[in-house]
Scaffold this active site. Sequence first.
Site, PDB file in Angstrom:
ATOM      1  CB  CYS A 166     -11.257  61.560   6.237  1.00 16.08           C
ATOM      2  SG  CYS A 166      -9.813  62.346   6.986  1.00 16.08           S
ATOM      3  CG  HIS A 306     -11.361  62.216  -0.114  1.00 15.16           C
ATOM      4  ND1 HIS A 306     -12.068  62.404   1.060  1.00 15.16           N
ATOM      5  CD2 HIS A 306     -10.053  62.093   0.258  1.00 15.16           C
ATOM      6  CE1 HIS A 306     -11.237  62.388   2.093  1.00 15.16           C
ATOM      7  NE2 HIS A 306     -10.015  62.205   1.635  1.00 15.16           N
ATOM      8  CD  GLU A 317     -11.781  61.504  -5.276  1.00 15.06           C
ATOM      9  OE1 GLU A 317     -12.990  61.382  -5.026  1.00 15.06           O
ATOM     10  OE2 GLU A 317     -11.037  62.317  -4.679  1.00 15.06           O
ATOM     11  CE  LYS A 338     -12.420  66.380   2.012  1.00 14.39           C
ATOM     12  NZ  LYS A 338     -13.357  65.607   1.154  1.00 14.39           N
ATOM     13  CG  HIS A 343     -10.061  66.936   4.921  1.00 21.59           C
ATOM     14  ND1 HIS A 343     -11.258  66.323   5.219  1.00 21.59           N
ATOM     15  CD2 HIS A 343      -9.189  65.934   4.643  1.00 21.59           C
ATOM     16  CE1 HIS A 343     -11.115  65.022   5.132  1.00 21.59           C
ATOM     17  NE2 HIS A 343      -9.866  64.763   4.769  1.00 21.59           N
ATOM     18  CG  PHE A 406      -4.979  59.423   7.488  1.00 19.95           C
ATOM     19  CD1 PHE A 406      -4.873  59.795   6.165  1.00 19.95           C
ATOM     20  CD2 PHE A 406      -4.461  60.279   8.454  1.00 19.95           C
ATOM     21  CE1 PHE A 406      -4.267  60.996   5.793  1.00 19.95           C
ATOM     22  CE2 PHE A 406      -3.851  61.479   8.103  1.00 19.95           C
ATOM     23  CZ  PHE A 406      -3.752  61.837   6.774  1.00 19.95           C
TER      24      PHE A 406
END
Length: 420
Positions: A166, A306, A317, A338, A343, A406
């Site tokens: 991502c 994110h 975060e 998002k 996403h 990831f």
Amino acid sequence: MELKRIVVTGLGAVTPLGNDVESTWNSLVNGVSGAGPITLFDASLFKTKFACEVKNFDPSQYIDRKEARKLDRYAALALSSAVQAVEDAAFDMEKLDKDRVGVVYSAGIGGLKTFEEEVGYYFQHQENGPRFSPFFIPKIIVDIAAGHISMRYGFRGPNYATVSACASSTNAIIDAFNLLRLGKADVIVTGGAEAGVNITGIGGFNAMHALSTRNDSPQTASRPFSASRDGFVLGEGAACLVLEELNHALARGAKIYAEVIGGGMSADAYHLTASHPEGLGAKLVIQNALADAEISPEDVDYINVHGTSTPVGDISEVKAIKAVFGEHAKKINISSTKSMSGHLLGAAGAFEALVCVKTVENDIIPPTINHEEGDNDPEIDYSLNYTFNKAQKRTVNIALSNTFGFGGHNASLIVKKFVK
């Protein structure tokens, strides 16, 4: 060696919120959700039956129909976004030195639908022997979008893709930024695309328990920083930025949206899919980006986080932001777009970088939608301004975009209001 200044001179987008930059931006500032029931395949047997799809996408608006058949959906989205961005940059193609124009354009997965179809066809018809399309491999590989963009225009500069899940397209933009400020090119078309709303994508992420299953209310399913969040909403789309060396842009009288001033990268070195619980990698990547931009934490006005709406990720975060910014964190506007776009996986970084550019240009903070009063997580500090539910107007001189992938891949980009 004195590094060159790099500016943004073109934008393009095909997203769940609109098929161009203007409609996408209007949806964002008005808090519109792009989520709805899946229409691209029959999702009735899946735990998650909704996603943020691109609506009414017609690649023939940008690509010859015959050529479009050779493209996976992700590459068609990519090329469409690039055509928009290059047209927006308004180059005189007769005068442009195409040897000095590059393309660094990414995806996290690539041609997932094509892979699904080709391998599925083989297993259904294997008694006839292996039969695969000669376009199978060129349609699935992640770098092919960059190849198509360069071939469309004859751009012969640096040409490749970056892959970091991502964080892929943020890494692409950082690479483009670094190539330009080192003088390796004059212009680079950069961004990311993804098209994972298919059987393989939904099935795979469902198996990981990564997706929200709020099937009764898709539009409110992505709810970052809320206690009731239960996973991310899968999205698809593409975003493209034209980055250009400042003097090159000024010489041709280009419109300048913003300046890119820094990028940071780091690794969590912790887990395949989960972020570090204390946000150590996220803290480090923000610090690295600030150092690269040669600014202090107090200079940042806005963070596009994110913020995927996952139970662990949102908490870590916030911890990272508090660790880096201290008391100034309370003066920063934070939002997770998002909550509206879903996403976009490998395209998320490019899309959110574009959002930061538009935020700096317009001095409007898009909201984090779907937060309900009292739906507070005791592990999240609500003294920070998450820009819940309604856009806010404020002067935004510097914006930071975070993307985490990831494998523990972290990338952050910083853009600034352009001042000559």
